[in-house]
Scaffold this motif. Sequence first.
Motif, PDB file in Angstrom:
ATOM      1  N   LYS A   8     -59.185  -0.349  29.170  1.00 18.68           N
ATOM      2  CA  LYS A   8     -60.224  -0.538  28.168  1.00 18.68           C
ATOM      3  C   LYS A   8     -59.600  -0.815  26.799  1.00 18.68           C
ATOM      4  CE  LYS A   8     -63.628   2.481  30.392  1.00 18.68           C
ATOM      5  NZ  LYS A   8     -64.444   3.702  30.234  1.00 18.68           N
ATOM      6  N   ASN A   9     -60.247  -1.656  26.053  1.00 17.70           N
ATOM      7  CA  ASN A   9     -59.785  -2.005  24.714  1.00 17.70           C
ATOM      8  C   ASN A   9     -60.558  -1.172  23.707  1.00 17.70           C
ATOM      9  OD1 ASN A   9     -58.563  -3.251  22.564  1.00 17.70           O
ATOM     10  ND2 ASN A   9     -59.928  -5.032  22.593  1.00 17.70           N
ATOM     11  N   ARG A  10     -60.183   0.115  23.585  1.00 19.40           N
ATOM     12  CA  ARG A  10     -60.901   1.027  22.703  1.00 19.40           C
ATOM     13  C   ARG A  10     -60.669   0.655  21.242  1.00 19.40           C
ATOM     14  NH1 ARG A  10     -60.030   6.159  20.207  1.00 19.40           N
ATOM     15  NH2 ARG A  10     -57.854   6.220  20.878  1.00 19.40           N
ATOM     16  N   VAL A 222     -48.159   0.011  27.099  1.00 22.97           N
ATOM     17  CA  VAL A 222     -48.063   1.375  27.636  1.00 22.97           C
ATOM     18  C   VAL A 222     -48.987   2.358  26.934  1.00 22.97           C
ATOM     19  CG1 VAL A 222     -45.657   0.994  28.328  1.00 22.97           C
ATOM     20  CG2 VAL A 222     -46.148   2.023  26.097  1.00 22.97           C
ATOM     21  N   VAL A 223     -49.591   1.949  25.802  1.00 22.23           N
ATOM     22  CA  VAL A 223     -50.322   2.912  24.992  1.00 22.23           C
ATOM     23  C   VAL A 223     -51.515   3.494  25.740  1.00 22.23           C
ATOM     24  CG1 VAL A 223     -51.873   1.227  23.899  1.00 22.23           C
ATOM     25  CG2 VAL A 223     -51.219   3.312  22.660  1.00 22.23           C
ATOM     26  N   HIS A 224     -52.100   2.749  26.681  1.00 25.10           N
ATOM     27  CA  HIS A 224     -53.272   3.245  27.408  1.00 25.10           C
ATOM     28  C   HIS A 224     -52.917   4.417  28.318  1.00 25.10           C
ATOM     29  CE1 HIS A 224     -51.316   0.465  30.177  1.00 25.10           C
ATOM     30  NE2 HIS A 224     -51.945   1.073  31.172  1.00 25.10           N
ATOM     31  N   ARG A 225     -51.627   4.598  28.580  1.00 29.10           N
ATOM     32  CA  ARG A 225     -51.194   5.712  29.425  1.00 29.10           C
ATOM     33  C   ARG A 225     -50.835   6.959  28.616  1.00 29.10           C
ATOM     34  NH1 ARG A 225     -50.089   4.334  34.627  1.00 29.10           N
ATOM     35  NH2 ARG A 225     -50.030   2.107  35.132  1.00 29.10           N
ATOM     36  N   VAL A 226     -50.879   6.852  27.287  1.00 28.02           N
ATOM     37  CA  VAL A 226     -50.452   7.953  26.426  1.00 28.02           C
ATOM     38  C   VAL A 226     -51.665   8.771  25.995  1.00 28.02           C
ATOM     39  CG1 VAL A 226     -49.346   8.559  24.237  1.00 28.02           C
ATOM     40  CG2 VAL A 226     -48.479   6.628  25.589  1.00 28.02           C
ATOM     41  N   ALA A 275     -50.280   8.571  18.087  1.00 27.40           N
ATOM     42  CA  ALA A 275     -51.066   9.763  17.748  1.00 27.40           C
ATOM     43  C   ALA A 275     -52.554   9.516  17.918  1.00 27.40           C
ATOM     44  CB  ALA A 275     -50.767  10.191  16.320  1.00 27.40           C
ATOM     45  N   GLY A 276     -52.982   8.278  17.781  1.00 27.24           N
ATOM     46  CA  GLY A 276     -54.405   7.968  17.923  1.00 27.24           C
ATOM     47  C   GLY A 276     -54.776   7.466  19.297  1.00 27.24           C
ATOM     48  N   ALA A 277     -53.815   7.426  20.215  1.00 23.99           N
ATOM     49  CA  ALA A 277     -54.082   6.907  21.562  1.00 23.99           C
ATOM     50  C   ALA A 277     -54.730   7.978  22.433  1.00 23.99           C
ATOM     51  CB  ALA A 277     -52.780   6.425  22.197  1.00 23.99           C
TER      52      ALA A 277
END
Length: 708
Positions: A8-10, A222-226, A275-277
Amino acid sequence: MPSVTAPKNRRRPDIEGLRAVAALLIAVYHIWFGTVSGGVDVFLLLTGFLITGSLVRAMEREGRIDFAAFWTKLVKRLFPAGAVVLGAVLVMTYLFFPRSQWMAVIDDVRASVLYYGNWHLALGAVDYMAENAAASPVQHFWSLAVQGQFYLLWPILITVTGLVAVWLGARVRRAALVSVGSVFTVSFGYSLWITSTDPVWAYFDTGARLWELALGGLLALVVHRVNLPGRLRLAAGWIGLVALIMCGFVIGDSLPYPGYASLWPTLAALLIILAGAGEAENSRFSANRLLGLRPLTWLGGHAYTLFLWHWPVLIVYLELTDRVKPSLSGGFLVLGASFAAALGTSWVIDGGVDRVTRRLRTPSWSLAAGIIFIIPVLVAGALWGQSIERDRQLRTELSSNPLAYPGAAVHLDQDLAENLPALPVYPDTTTAARDTVDQTRECNALVDQSEVITCEFGDLESDYTIALVGSSHVRHWFQALETLADQHGWRLVTMTKNACQFSPETQYTRNGNEFASCSAWNEKVMEELTELRPDTVFGLATLTRKGSGAEEYVPEGFVERWHQLDEMGIDVVAVRDTPRFSFNVPECTDRNAPEECSEAQANSMAERAPFKDLTDLPHNTRFLDLTDYLCQDDVCHGVIGNQLVFYDNNHFSYAFSQSLAMVMEPYLLEAIGHTLPEDDLTLFDIAMSGQENELVPAASEERDDSTL
């Protein structure tokens, strides 16, 4: 293609706030501190983050990237605002800047419009002869050029990556990790190397900056996994934000950039994004919540135009106030004017272009909407450049009369000096630097080059050969020696290198590092001279230094080199170094009467030529001191005989150098043991013959540049 579910592109309002902080940091550090802020690095990382994520998601959804839609959307978003600022820069340059800067700004604007500004600046920055050039009002466009080149490269890279992934039966995202990671690794390694060897070039080099964009790309993949724990998320956000704000104070100008130093702002931004992911809400006390507040997200929406405007507004302010750095109140004035211009530009673009193109959604209309803005800028720059060229040609025609433009020869005839007409200086200040450097550009080694570049002039079959050897302060005697070589049938060979003295001594760069390429160049020059065996080597006798209390001196290495040449049976003619001004001479003549562009000889030269006190001199060495033709009554002049003496603050213009041939001729002939036959005329006699009846304006007539 394997079936996948795209992450998803939050929406991340904190990223928009991060853009605002980056833009503010750039403006604040440029205005008040004049140091690296790290904001540009953040912009590069965010560009890589957003574009990579968008392109990979498109490949995952559709199996392809719509190149036309991608590029035309960027053109519509970036070109109009950039063109508005560049057009305004042309207008401000004409209104507020001296003529000597006009051509450079036109070239810079053209490079910025066409998105090769970083390479244009890199090539200019490594040219030592252009070291005194004023800061360009569009210098900051270099980072947009890097991003523009990235926009061309990245869709192709992701497309190829996606096709390879299909062929191998792998996931697009996993394949993209490999390809983007490879770009990151290669670019970062190259950045470390080129920054350590040539930091000025590295600063503008796309290859040395690409890793920052690739790092953002890796983060996007990789940010979607954090999903960091709450306390770690809170700490990471604040550490990243504080580190980013402090970047300019920590790094300043003390570390080579980009290199390792650019990890500070990029990793700080990475921490903020991580931090915002995740799915968890940010704490009300988190840095990301702060960045997501309405004022910062609103400012983030105008970050691009603020970035575009802050630098030209600053440069114009400094030009009008004749300051090096703004005062506190002046800085706020610059910042306020930049904000106003940014908002006005955003209003014009958003309210005009977007409203029209919103109804015309085809790529061709988006492309037209962007290009229609840049065409007037390119045309205006081209027409202005043609006008400057016409002025240059007119002055060239006027300069053909030695009674009007005698240059150094004005001191050879008192009647000539007393009846000198008041005319615009020659060469034209707008092109003097370019025209001078271009005459020997291909025959000169740059600062980072160690190979000897030899060029030959005059009579190549002559029995007498003179070699011009040394630094740029030897190089600027070229036109004088070439004129003499042509007149007397000599062979002239040039071997010059920027910033490098012809000396066996170890020399150092401005930052204190050993000048290795200079040492290598010197060794190779001696090899060339051993093979060439010229009759005479023409070089420097002294070195001058700029500034109050600076002492002119004879380096020990010069004397040692003269002894070496003596052992080789080669004569030496060593000329005293020239004065160095504390201001740019063309700019001064643009703003003031020529007689005001003078400086005390003592500011850079000794009262007595230092070589007169030497005792251990070889028999092959003769000295030339032409200071009396540059300075009278202990005052050195920037304009002599209606000619511009220097095209910067210490290098002769090509025209004045050529005029020095008439002054130098008898001294040089005596030094090398040549005499003129009784029936031969000197260069001065030849120049003056037939000119007695030429009509020129009277010396009392008012100087008028209005037609030029």
